[in-house]
Design a protein around this motif. Structure first.
Motif, PDB file in Angstrom:
ATOM      1  N   GLU A  29       0.813  -1.213   0.000  1.00 46.52           N
ATOM      2  CA  GLU A  29       0.000   0.000   0.000  1.00 46.52           C
ATOM      3  C   GLU A  29       0.850   1.269   0.000  1.00 46.52           C
ATOM      4  O   GLU A  29       0.517   2.240  -0.686  1.00 46.52           O
ATOM      5  CB  GLU A  29      -0.954   0.013   1.187  1.00 46.52           C
ATOM      6  N   LYS A  30       1.940   1.284   0.749  1.00 49.75           N
ATOM      7  CA  LYS A  30       2.804   2.471   0.769  1.00 49.75           C
ATOM      8  C   LYS A  30       3.364   2.764  -0.619  1.00 49.75           C
ATOM      9  O   LYS A  30       3.451   3.925  -1.033  1.00 49.75           O
ATOM     10  CB  LYS A  30       3.939   2.301   1.774  1.00 49.75           C
ATOM     11  N   GLN A  31       3.732   1.725  -1.348  1.00 49.08           N
ATOM     12  CA  GLN A  31       4.248   1.913  -2.705  1.00 49.08           C
ATOM     13  C   GLN A  31       3.135   2.352  -3.657  1.00 49.08           C
ATOM     14  O   GLN A  31       3.373   3.153  -4.561  1.00 49.08           O
ATOM     15  CB  GLN A  31       4.917   0.636  -3.223  1.00 49.08           C
ATOM     16  N   VAL A  32       1.917   1.855  -3.458  1.00 50.31           N
ATOM     17  CA  VAL A  32       0.786   2.290  -4.283  1.00 50.31           C
ATOM     18  C   VAL A  32       0.539   3.780  -4.072  1.00 50.31           C
ATOM     19  O   VAL A  32       0.305   4.528  -5.031  1.00 50.31           O
ATOM     20  CB  VAL A  32      -0.483   1.460  -3.985  1.00 50.31           C
ATOM     21  N   ILE A  33       0.616   4.239  -2.846  1.00 49.10           N
ATOM     22  CA  ILE A  33       0.437   5.665  -2.553  1.00 49.10           C
ATOM     23  C   ILE A  33       1.500   6.491  -3.272  1.00 49.10           C
ATOM     24  O   ILE A  33       1.193   7.509  -3.901  1.00 49.10           O
ATOM     25  CB  ILE A  33       0.455   5.904  -1.027  1.00 49.10           C
ATOM     26  N   GLN A  34       2.748   6.043  -3.216  1.00 48.90           N
ATOM     27  CA  GLN A  34       3.816   6.757  -3.923  1.00 48.90           C
ATOM     28  C   GLN A  34       3.600   6.720  -5.437  1.00 48.90           C
ATOM     29  O   GLN A  34       3.854   7.699  -6.141  1.00 48.90           O
ATOM     30  CB  GLN A  34       5.187   6.166  -3.563  1.00 48.90           C
ATOM     31  N   LEU A  35       3.118   5.592  -5.937  1.00 48.21           N
ATOM     32  CA  LEU A  35       2.829   5.457  -7.365  1.00 48.21           C
ATOM     33  C   LEU A  35       1.729   6.426  -7.799  1.00 48.21           C
ATOM     34  O   LEU A  35       1.843   7.085  -8.846  1.00 48.21           O
ATOM     35  CB  LEU A  35       2.428   4.020  -7.681  1.00 48.21           C
ATOM     36  N   LEU A  36       0.666   6.542  -7.010  1.00 50.29           N
ATOM     37  CA  LEU A  36      -0.401   7.498  -7.332  1.00 50.29           C
ATOM     38  C   LEU A  36       0.152   8.917  -7.416  1.00 50.29           C
ATOM     39  O   LEU A  36      -0.165   9.669  -8.340  1.00 50.29           O
ATOM     40  CB  LEU A  36      -1.519   7.434  -6.291  1.00 50.29           C
ATOM     41  N   ARG A  72     -14.493   5.678   1.939  1.00 47.53           N
ATOM     42  CA  ARG A  72     -15.092   4.692   2.850  1.00 47.53           C
ATOM     43  C   ARG A  72     -14.966   3.273   2.317  1.00 47.53           C
ATOM     44  O   ARG A  72     -14.920   2.321   3.065  1.00 47.53           O
ATOM     45  CB  ARG A  72     -16.562   5.022   3.073  1.00 47.53           C
ATOM     46  N   SER A  73     -14.905   3.163   0.993  1.00 47.94           N
ATOM     47  CA  SER A  73     -14.783   1.829   0.386  1.00 47.94           C
ATOM     48  C   SER A  73     -13.326   1.394   0.259  1.00 47.94           C
ATOM     49  O   SER A  73     -13.026   0.444  -0.449  1.00 47.94           O
ATOM     50  CB  SER A  73     -15.454   1.824  -0.989  1.00 47.94           C
ATOM     51  N   SER A  74     -12.410   2.103   0.924  1.00 49.21           N
ATOM     52  CA  SER A  74     -10.970   1.803   0.935  1.00 49.21           C
ATOM     53  C   SER A  74     -10.276   2.090  -0.390  1.00 49.21           C
ATOM     54  O   SER A  74      -9.162   1.650  -0.611  1.00 49.21           O
ATOM     55  CB  SER A  74     -10.694   0.363   1.362  1.00 49.21           C
ATOM     56  N   GLU A  75     -10.928   2.830  -1.285  1.00 50.39           N
ATOM     57  CA  GLU A  75     -10.269   3.240  -2.524  1.00 50.39           C
ATOM     58  C   GLU A  75      -9.357   4.423  -2.213  1.00 50.39           C
ATOM     59  O   GLU A  75      -9.725   5.326  -1.475  1.00 50.39           O
ATOM     60  CB  GLU A  75     -11.305   3.636  -3.572  1.00 50.39           C
ATOM     61  N   LEU A  76      -8.166   4.395  -2.766  1.00 47.23           N
ATOM     62  CA  LEU A  76      -7.224   5.496  -2.616  1.00 47.23           C
ATOM     63  C   LEU A  76      -7.344   6.399  -3.832  1.00 47.23           C
ATOM     64  O   LEU A  76      -7.525   5.918  -4.951  1.00 47.23           O
ATOM     65  CB  LEU A  76      -5.795   4.957  -2.525  1.00 47.23           C
ATOM     66  N   THR A  85      -6.830   6.683  -9.121  1.00 48.59           N
ATOM     67  CA  THR A  85      -7.407   5.894  -8.036  1.00 48.59           C
ATOM     68  C   THR A  85      -6.748   4.521  -7.995  1.00 48.59           C
ATOM     69  O   THR A  85      -6.217   4.044  -9.006  1.00 48.59           O
ATOM     70  CB  THR A  85      -8.926   5.706  -8.220  1.00 48.59           C
ATOM     71  N   ALA A  86      -6.794   3.903  -6.829  1.00 51.36           N
ATOM     72  CA  ALA A  86      -6.285   2.534  -6.670  1.00 51.36           C
ATOM     73  C   ALA A  86      -7.233   1.787  -5.744  1.00 51.36           C
ATOM     74  O   ALA A  86      -7.667   2.322  -4.725  1.00 51.36           O
ATOM     75  CB  ALA A  86      -4.879   2.547  -6.091  1.00 51.36           C
TER      76      ALA A  86
END
Length: 93
Positions: A29-36, A72-76, A85-86
């Motif tokens: 998840e941390k890498q997905v945040i950086q990717l976004l 709320r649906s855990s989508e970033l 979005t992820a």
């Protein structure tokens, strides 16, 4: 057996620009945040706007367009327009 994937999508308003499917176990998840953040910077920001996202938050130069929000649906999601979005999906493949 169900398989989990990250679906990472880029949007301009309601038009999908790009979509990536990444196996869940290959990225955290941390890498997905950086990717976004990287994708938003690439697709929508100038160099000076990117710099403005990294200065101190109390600076008049600061912009928060690279902040990642969780629904709320855990989508970033990150960005304004375009935005990315992820989300995690489970498939039966």
């Amino acid at each position: 057996m169900p398989k989990r994937h990250w679906i990472i999508s880029g949007w301009r308003s309601t038009k999908k620009l790009v979509e990536f499917r990444v196996p869940y176990g290959t990225i955290g998840e941390k890498q997905v945040i950086q990717l976004l953040r990287a994708l938003v910077a690439k697709y929508s920001l100038t160099d000076s706007e990117i710099v403005s996202c990294y200065v101190k938050t109390n600076s008049r130069l600061y912009m928060n367009v690279l902040e990642v929000q969780r629904s709320r649906s855990s989508e970033l999601s990150c960005g304004i327009n375009p935005y990315f979005t992820a989300r995690v999906v489970e498939t039966m493949k």
